[in-house]
Design an enzyme around this catalytic site. Structure first.
Site, PDB file in Angstrom:
ATOM      1  N   LYS A  62       0.795  -1.231   0.000  1.00  0.00           N
ATOM      2  CA  LYS A  62       0.000   0.000   0.000  1.00  0.00           C
ATOM      3  C   LYS A  62       0.828   1.282   0.000  1.00  0.00           C
ATOM      4  CE  LYS A  62      -4.394  -1.354   0.155  1.00  0.00           C
ATOM      5  NZ  LYS A  62      -5.426  -0.877  -0.779  1.00  0.00           N
ATOM      6  N   SER A 312       0.491 -10.050  -0.836  1.00  0.00           N
ATOM      7  CA  SER A 312       0.298  -8.599  -0.807  1.00  0.00           C
ATOM      8  C   SER A 312       0.543  -7.953   0.548  1.00  0.00           C
ATOM      9  CB  SER A 312      -1.111  -8.252  -1.287  1.00  0.00           C
ATOM     10  OG  SER A 312      -2.088  -8.931  -0.527  1.00  0.00           O
TER      11      SER A 312
END
Length: 411
Positions: A62, A312
């Protein structure tokens, strides 16, 4: 699931946009490593590589999108500060990016967000406001706050700069695994999936890009089938990082144009994938980050290799980790609970435990009860919690106890 025939021809974010974001991120984000996955390679019959974004700054991909978005604000916008909303990973990415760029940040998080993620976000310097039960409710609260204050709302996925920044993962995959045939990417809002697909598609049109969602929070399959973003009903999944109730308007056009397929995975597979990453790859991965591995566990022969699984994120609450590991062990038949009826006489319990021990199972807990309407006079119900070596060992234990005359039930 392929993109619908009427999907837009040109995605909102191009490979050129991603490459520009990569220049911006030079020296800010890490080029995360890739790791071979021998056990998964053996399972699938193809080489499997793990792209370890769980080792990125703030513990997830992110920071890539958050920094790209905030860095491109004008001076007046930066002076007004930024507002964001997230269950944790975007929150930390925005907090760190804002600190690096000298911008004030306020982050709205769901009321039940994991405490370690709340603490980490505050640790990076952002003000945290808890609001709403879901990420979507936190997003609405953050948007309202931005409108009141004049701050810039940094969306967790639905903005071209966010998508471009996240897509830089794809640049690294092309360099690290140039012969990749399939790339599996978790899909929440679709920023990582859409951005990565843009750069992969431009460089390698033959590569297969697959999105992975938790079945309990899967808005993408129905949206892709309908040709427009649709909200999903109630969501229930351990993968909070990809529990998004509706694809974004920008990300929908990106994903629908570029991906080949969207699959869903069960909670059992998510937990088994997390345990697999811990045991076999020695990597701490959150349930959302383990979704691509879960897809391989469910469909080991579905895709051509080499296969890249993008892990992720690795931000997982230790309490949740304990629960998920337990769930994963149960799902893989390595943790078993038995209810066994034995005679109510001295030595019967010791005999049962000795028999189970002789079968190679490790007894972790015992509960002994004489009170049940289902028990006959002179019977006792014994609940045994066991560690086993897998499905064959579990079946052998149950078969042996039944052959010895015991009534056995598994849970």
């Amino acid at each position: 699931m392929a993109a619908p025939p009427d999907a837009p021809v040109t995605p909102p974010v191009t490979a050129g946009d991603v490459l520009s974001a990569r220049e911006l991120l030079t020296g800010v984000v890490r080029t995360t490593p890739v790791a071979g996955a021998r056990a998964l390679s053996d399972l699938t019959g193809s080489r499997v590589v793990l792209k370890c974004e769980n080792l990125q700054r703030t513990g997830s991909f992110k920071i890539r999108g958050a920094y790209t978005r905030i860095a491109r604000l004008c001076d007046d916008e930066r002076a007004g500060g930024v507002v964001a909303a997230s269950a944790g990973n975007h929150a930390q990415g925005v907090a760190l990016a804002a600190r690096l760029l000298g911008v004030r940040a306020t982050v709205y998080m769901p009321e039940r967000a994991a405490l370690p993620k709340i603490d980490a976000t505050r640790g990076y310097g952002a003000e945290v406001v808890l609001s709403g039960r879901t990420v979507d409710e936190a997003v609405q609260a953050a948007i309202a706050a931005a409108e009141r204050s004049g701050a810039v709302f940094v969306h967790p996925f639905d903005h071209p700069d966010i998508i471009a920044g996240q897509g830089t993962v794809g640049c690294e995959i092309l360099e690290q695994v140039p012969d990749a045939a399939t790339v599996l990417i978790a899909a929440g809002g679709g920023g990582l999936l859409g951005g990565t697909a843009a750069v992969l598609r431009a460089a390698r049109p033959d590569i297969r890009v697959v999105g992975v969602q938790a079945a309990g929070a899967a808005a993408w399959p129905s949206s892709l089938a309908a040709g427009e973003p649709l909200p999903v009903g109630a969501m229930r999944t351990m993968a909070d990082g990809i529990a998004v109730g509706r694809p974004g308007d920008v990300t929908f056009g990106q994903v629908a144009t570029l991906i080949d397929e969207m699959v869903t995975v069960s909670e059992d597979s998510l937990s088994a994938a997390l345990v697999h990453c811990l045991e076999r790859a020695k990597l701490v991965v959150e349930p959302a980050g383990a979704a691509p591995v879960a897809a391989l566990l469910e469909h080991p022969h579905r895709w051509s290799g080499p296969i890249v699984c993008v892990l992720s994120g690795g931000n997982v609450d230790p309490l949740v980790l304990l629960q998920v590991v337990r769930h994963g062990l149960v799902a893989s038949s390595r943790y078993l609970t038995l209810h066994v009826r034995i005679p109510d006489r001295p030595g019967a319990l010791a005999e049962l435990l000795a028999r189970v021990g002789g079968l190679g199972a490790n007894v972790t807990d015992v509960a002994h009860s004489r009170i049940s309407g289902a028990l006959a006079v002179g019977e006792v119900d014994v609940e045994l919690s066991l560690e086993t070596r897998g499905p064959e060992h579990r079946d052998a234990i149950v078969a042996d106890l039944r052959a010895a005359g015991h009534a056995v039930a598994t849970t």
